[in-house]
Scaffold this motif. Structure first.
Motif, short mmCIF file in Angstrom:
data_model
loop_
_atom_site.label_atom_id
_atom_site.label_comp_id
_atom_site.label_asym_id
_atom_site.label_seq_id
_atom_site.Cartn_x
_atom_site.Cartn_y
_atom_site.Cartn_z
N VAL A 148 0.83 -1.18 -0.10
CA VAL A 148 -0.02 0.09 -0.12
C VAL A 148 0.85 1.17 0.01
O VAL A 148 1.72 1.31 0.87
CB VAL A 148 -0.82 -0.18 1.48
N THR A 149 0.74 2.11 -0.95
CA THR A 149 1.76 3.45 -1.00
C THR A 149 0.56 4.59 -0.42
O THR A 149 -0.41 4.49 -1.14
CB THR A 149 2.12 3.47 -2.39
N ILE A 150 1.30 5.37 0.36
CA ILE A 150 0.59 6.59 0.56
C ILE A 150 1.63 7.61 0.51
O ILE A 150 2.48 8.01 1.00
CB ILE A 150 0.20 6.64 2.15
N ASP A 151 1.19 8.57 -0.80
CA ASP A 151 2.23 9.60 -1.18
C ASP A 151 1.38 10.90 -0.49
O ASP A 151 0.11 10.82 -0.41
CB ASP A 151 2.29 9.58 -2.44
N ALA A 153 -0.01 6.02 7.20
CA ALA A 153 0.38 4.98 7.18
C ALA A 153 0.73 3.98 8.21
O ALA A 153 0.68 2.86 8.16
CB ALA A 153 1.82 5.38 6.18
N SER A 154 1.39 4.64 9.27
CA SER A 154 1.62 3.92 10.44
C SER A 154 0.55 3.13 11.22
O SER A 154 0.62 1.92 11.52
CB SER A 154 2.58 4.53 11.66
N ARG A 155 -0.64 3.74 11.21
CA ARG A 155 -1.92 3.14 11.63
C ARG A 155 -2.32 2.16 10.64
O ARG A 155 -3.15 1.36 11.25
CB ARG A 155 -2.91 4.24 11.92
N VAL A 156 -2.40 2.41 9.37
CA VAL A 156 -2.80 1.30 8.55
C VAL A 156 -1.95 0.34 8.37
O VAL A 156 -2.37 -1.06 8.48
CB VAL A 156 -2.81 2.02 6.96
N ALA A 157 -0.62 0.17 8.56
CA ALA A 157 0.21 -0.77 8.76
C ALA A 157 0.11 -1.71 9.98
O ALA A 157 -0.09 -3.05 9.99
CB ALA A 157 1.87 -0.23 8.78
N VAL A 159 -8.65 4.31 4.01
CA VAL A 159 -7.68 3.39 3.20
C VAL A 159 -7.79 2.11 3.58
O VAL A 159 -7.74 1.36 2.45
CB VAL A 159 -6.47 4.07 3.90
N ILE A 160 -8.16 1.62 4.66
CA ILE A 160 -8.54 0.35 4.98
C ILE A 160 -9.69 -0.31 4.17
O ILE A 160 -9.59 -1.36 3.47
CB ILE A 160 -8.73 -0.02 6.44
N GLY A 161 -10.53 0.48 4.05
CA GLY A 161 -11.77 0.08 3.13
C GLY A 161 -11.48 0.11 1.63
O GLY A 161 -11.75 -1.02 1.07
#
Length: 222
Positions: free
Chosen positions: A10-13, A24-28, A214-216
């Motif tokens: 998953v990329t978050i730019d 990003a840290s929470r999605v990870a 993002v999770i969705g």
């Protein structure tokens, strides 16, 4: 969608202070994936080169430093040459220097393989400015976070204050606008959304709402 190579990414730019690092840290954490803070690699290069007295326009010397950095990420700690520099690399001066050296193609090339190596099982969430366009173009999900410059300056001011750094709102607004211009105008890997990225404006959005979005998207992409 299946990733073209290896484990899911998953990329978050997005631009500075858009919230991409926190999201990003929470999605990870939710997905149980590894995390790549690509900006930390540029900040480490900035710090190491400043310590060695290397000029910010000496592309070849900077690339040599980037290629040979002795770094380690342990939890929330960032270690350079055996010393914890987690706090030091977040100083505004280091961030500005990192942005200045990131325009150099040789520096970006030197860090390319190091960033790709973070792709390990069970998966990776990578945040930065060219994660979806250059480093992981086959990522399962690409997200581009943005926010107004005023919202980002307010967040940056709080981040710096929380870490004990002094900062001025007017200076931050000026620095962010200059950094945005530099990041979007550079000829090598300019800051821009990938063609297939989901766009997310976090100007008036909570971190929790952004993470849920993002999770969705990720779960629907599997």
């Amino acid at each position: 969608m299946t990733d073209a190579v290896g484990h899911p990414v998953v990329t978050i730019d997005g631009p500075t202070a858009s919230g991409k690092g926190t999201v990003a840290s929470r999605v990870a954490a939710v997905l149980g994936f590894h995390l790549l803070d690509s900006g930390a690699l540029y900040r480490l290069t900035a710090l190491a080169s400043a310590r060695q007295g290397v000029a910010a326009d000496d592309a070849e010397s900077l690339a040599g430093i980037a290629a040979t950095l002795d770094i380690r990420f342990t939890g929330n700690d960032v270690v350079l040459d055996g010393c914890d520099v987690s706090h030091e690399i977040r100083a505004e001066a280091i961030g500005l220097r990192a942005s200045a050296i990131a325009v150099h193609g040789p520096v970006r090339n030197a860090l390319f393989a190091r960033q790709r190596a973070f792709r390990e099982a069970p998966g990776l969430v990578a945040d930065g400015r060219d994660m979806g366009t250059v480093i992981f173009p086959d990522a399962r999900l690409k997200v581009f976070l943005t926010a107004s410059v005023e919202a980002r300056a307010a967040r940056r001011l709080k981040q710096l204050s929380d870490k004990g750094f002094s900062a001025n709102m007017d200076d931050l607004l000026k620095d962010l606008r200059e950094r945005d211009a530099r990041d979007t105008a550079r000829t090598v890997a300019p800051l821009k959304p990938a063609a297939d990225a989901f766009l997310l404006d976090t100007s008036e959005m909570s971190i929790e709402t952004a993470v849920d979005a993002v999770i969705g998207w990720y779960r629907r992409s599997a």
